[in-house]
Design a protein around this motif. Structure first.
Motif, PDB file in Angstrom:
ATOM      1  N   ILE A 161       0.855  -1.174   0.000  1.00 22.18           N
ATOM      2  CA  ILE A 161       0.000   0.000   0.000  1.00 22.18           C
ATOM      3  C   ILE A 161       0.897   1.232   0.000  1.00 22.18           C
ATOM      4  O   ILE A 161       1.844   1.332   0.784  1.00 22.18           O
ATOM      5  N   GLY A 162       0.619   2.159  -0.902  1.00 24.94           N
ATOM      6  CA  GLY A 162       1.362   3.408  -0.964  1.00 24.94           C
ATOM      7  C   GLY A 162       0.446   4.549  -1.350  1.00 24.94           C
ATOM      8  O   GLY A 162      -0.679   4.336  -1.819  1.00 24.94           O
ATOM      9  N   LEU A 163       0.919   5.762  -1.149  1.00 24.24           N
ATOM     10  CA  LEU A 163       0.110   6.948  -1.440  1.00 24.24           C
ATOM     11  C   LEU A 163       0.256   7.324  -2.909  1.00 24.24           C
ATOM     12  O   LEU A 163       0.963   8.267  -3.267  1.00 24.24           O
ATOM     13  N   ASP A 164      -0.450   6.591  -3.750  1.00 24.37           N
ATOM     14  CA  ASP A 164      -0.436   6.844  -5.188  1.00 24.37           C
ATOM     15  C   ASP A 164      -1.886   6.922  -5.673  1.00 24.37           C
ATOM     16  O   ASP A 164      -2.782   6.320  -5.083  1.00 24.37           O
ATOM     17  N   LYS A 189       2.607  -3.522   4.942  1.00 21.85           N
ATOM     18  CA  LYS A 189       3.352  -3.343   6.187  1.00 21.85           C
ATOM     19  C   LYS A 189       2.756  -2.302   7.126  1.00 21.85           C
ATOM     20  O   LYS A 189       2.927  -2.395   8.336  1.00 21.85           O
ATOM     21  N   GLN A 190       2.076  -1.279   6.591  1.00 23.68           N
ATOM     22  CA  GLN A 190       1.531  -0.255   7.479  1.00 23.68           C
ATOM     23  C   GLN A 190       0.413  -0.843   8.336  1.00 23.68           C
ATOM     24  O   GLN A 190      -0.547  -1.413   7.806  1.00 23.68           O
ATOM     25  N   PRO A 191       0.500  -0.726   9.671  1.00 26.50           N
ATOM     26  CA  PRO A 191      -0.510  -1.319  10.567  1.00 26.50           C
ATOM     27  C   PRO A 191      -1.924  -0.856  10.249  1.00 26.50           C
ATOM     28  O   PRO A 191      -2.863  -1.652  10.272  1.00 26.50           O
ATOM     29  N   GLU A 192      -2.097   0.442   9.942  1.00 28.53           N
ATOM     30  CA  GLU A 192      -3.441   0.951   9.688  1.00 28.53           C
ATOM     31  C   GLU A 192      -4.018   0.393   8.401  1.00 28.53           C
ATOM     32  O   GLU A 192      -5.224   0.143   8.312  1.00 28.53           O
ATOM     33  N   ALA A 193      -3.177   0.173   7.399  1.00 29.40           N
ATOM     34  CA  ALA A 193      -3.639  -0.419   6.139  1.00 29.40           C
ATOM     35  C   ALA A 193      -3.923  -1.904   6.318  1.00 29.40           C
ATOM     36  O   ALA A 193      -4.916  -2.431   5.812  1.00 29.40           O
ATOM     37  N   TYR A 197      -3.550   5.894   4.067  1.00 29.41           N
ATOM     38  CA  TYR A 197      -3.294   4.467   3.865  1.00 29.41           C
ATOM     39  C   TYR A 197      -4.565   3.645   4.071  1.00 29.41           C
ATOM     40  O   TYR A 197      -4.795   2.655   3.370  1.00 29.41           O
ATOM     41  N   GLU A 198      -5.407   4.074   5.017  1.00 25.52           N
ATOM     42  CA  GLU A 198      -6.646   3.336   5.269  1.00 25.52           C
ATOM     43  C   GLU A 198      -7.584   3.402   4.069  1.00 25.52           C
ATOM     44  O   GLU A 198      -8.185   2.390   3.679  1.00 25.52           O
ATOM     45  N   GLN A 199      -7.734   4.588   3.495  1.00 22.15           N
ATOM     46  CA  GLN A 199      -8.636   4.736   2.352  1.00 22.15           C
ATOM     47  C   GLN A 199      -8.152   3.936   1.150  1.00 22.15           C
ATOM     48  O   GLN A 199      -8.941   3.269   0.472  1.00 22.15           O
ATOM     49  N   ILE A 200      -6.853   3.997   0.894  1.00 21.75           N
ATOM     50  CA  ILE A 200      -6.304   3.246  -0.239  1.00 21.75           C
ATOM     51  C   ILE A 200      -6.407   1.746   0.015  1.00 21.75           C
ATOM     52  O   ILE A 200      -6.744   0.975  -0.884  1.00 21.75           O
ATOM     53  N   ALA A 201      -6.144   1.321   1.253  1.00 23.73           N
ATOM     54  CA  ALA A 201      -6.255  -0.099   1.597  1.00 23.73           C
ATOM     55  C   ALA A 201      -7.685  -0.592   1.399  1.00 23.73           C
ATOM     56  O   ALA A 201      -7.912  -1.735   0.963  1.00 23.73           O
ATOM     57  N   PHE A 202      -8.664   0.250   1.695  1.00 23.52           N
ATOM     58  CA  PHE A 202     -10.062  -0.130   1.498  1.00 23.52           C
ATOM     59  C   PHE A 202     -10.340  -0.429   0.035  1.00 23.52           C
ATOM     60  O   PHE A 202     -11.031  -1.408  -0.295  1.00 23.52           O
TER      61      PHE A 202
END
Length: 437
Positions: A168-171, A202-206, A180-185
């Protein structure tokens, strides 16, 4: 009806005028009219911000070593359009592409006059691939790479054997969200009820978002660092070495010829996928297939060495996470070298942090542009930078590269990076310059 490859490609690319239209309604409409070819193929779905293409390649190579006929659907293409639809790494023929276009065009024409609107370029290509693997050239399994996001991506009409979310990355934040949460969703939208999901996030929130989605659908989840690991990591001169461990056992001294510690993460996700296929879906995959598959895997434009003398690399680092990974590898592998970087990017990317990282990494940073509607100008990139004397502009990248490659000495390394669209254009030119050096 189209008679030539050029006519077919021109029609496909003309669909770009429709832009991006998230949603599955047009895909579902076309699949109904095609009598549901998606139900005739076994699939694996690969999403994520970075690492999708490499993971597809690792898994395809493993399956191919095990004797399977493997289809892949990837984007964007690197050297020729046809490679987006491939079997065992070989792109479909021009004749097959013409035939596919003639199948899909009447549907697109009909959709143009409905309330759903016409299908986009990516929707057309996705429909073509599904029809191809189901009707024209059947395979044992198809690995589908998500185009953008996941939840509303046109590939999300398949019901896969398993799903993989690499990172997950901010792209694409304007479309997918800026956290990260919104993109992971959005990425987690490819998870289907009861279907296993493998992730290198790797990001806990994602990861929390992905795990909750898996729990809701009673989908078994395998997380890199928990259910499977890639330890004893060691960089090789031209690749990586690691030991893989999971509930299915341990495989020591696995090697890849793709450079970058992040490639170990991608390879580990592919190995875990192969073990799930072997243990739960009766795919006959042995450890030697995994070992040899990883060695044979090749994906262009990812820290790819074009020349050893002079040392010239290309890398498709086109977002913040990709640039950070590239910088990390440069600092660890080439600390004794003078670093020259040529960079081109799309103007809809978040450029400030990318350029700041490149400035910290490079001894000389050169901005350029290329012939693409969304390409940022060299002047725009220069304006984002700090302009401290180490940055400069190359209006004509071909002229710059012709001179630079011939001036390189053993203490210097040239790295061309940025948009994959740029790399696909610049690589053939660079290969020609190096050949004639």
């Amino acid at each position: 009806m189209f008679e030539t490859y050029e006519q077919a490609i021109e029609w496909i690319h003309a669909r770009l005028r429709l832009g991006m239209k998230p949603g599955l309604s047009r895909m579902e409409w076309m699949l109904v009219r095609l009598e549901h070819p998606e139900r005739r193929i076994k699939t694996i779905h690969v999403g994520g911000t970075n690492g999708k293409g490499s993971t597809v390649t690792f898994l395809r190579s493993i399956l191919q070593e095990a004797g399977f006929r493997v289809g892949t659907f990837t984007s964007p293409y690197f050297e020729q359009f046809n490679e987006r639809i491939s079997i065992n790494g070989q792109p479909i023929s021009d004749e097959e592409l013409v035939e596919l276009t003639n199948v899909i065009k009447p549907l697109a024409d009909e959709l143009d006059h409905t309330e759903l609107g016409g299908p986009t370029e990516f929707e057309v290509i996705t429909a073509m691939s599904i029809y191809y693997f189901a009707r024209m050239s059947p395979v044992d399994v198809v690995i589908y790479e998500v185009g953008l996001g996941g939840r509303f991506d046109s590939t999300n009409v398949i019901h896969p054997l398993l799903s993989i979310i690499t990172s997950i990355g901010l792209d694409h934040t304007a479309i997918l969200g800026d956290t990260y949460e919104q993109i992971a969703f959005e990425k987690a939208g490819i998870i289907k009820n009861g279907v296993s999901v493998i992730t290198g996030v790797k990001q806990p929130e994602a990861l929390d978002v992905i795990e909750r989605k898996a729990l809701e659908g009673k989908s078994p989840i395998y997380h890199l660092g928990n259910e499977f690991t890639a330890g004893s990591r060691e960089p090789l001169e031209r690749g990586e070495k690691f030991t893989f461990s999971s509930m299915f056992g341990q495989i020591e001294d696995l090697r890849t010829t793709m450079i970058g510690s992040y490639q170990v993460d991608n390879a580990a996700c592919a190995v875990m996928a192969s073990q799930i296929l072997a243990n739960y879906y009766s795919f006959m995959i042995e450890n030697e297939h995994i070992r040899e598959g990883l060695i044979q895997a090749y994906w262009p434009g990812r820290l790819e060495v074009l020349s050893e003398d002079p040392l010239v690399l290309i890398d498709g680092a086109h977002n913040e996470e990709g640039i950070n990974a590239l910088a990390s590898e440069i600092n660890s592998r080439f600390a004794d070298k003078k670093i020259s970087i040529l960079f081109a990017a799309l103007k809809d990317k978040k450029l400030d942090k990318m350029i700041a990282t490149l400035e910290e990494t490079a001894d000389q940073l050169t901005f350029t542009t290329f012939d693409f509607p969304r390409a940022a100008s060299a002047e725009d990139l220069m304006e984002v930078g700090r302009n401290d004397g180490n940055n400069n502009i190359a209006i004509d990248y071909q002229d710059f590269l012709s001179k630079k490659i011939n001036e390189l000495n053993k203490e210097e390394i040239l790295i061309v990076t940025g948009s994959l669209y740029f790399l696909s254009e610049v690589k053939p030119f660079m290969m020609n310059v190096l050949k004639n050096k």
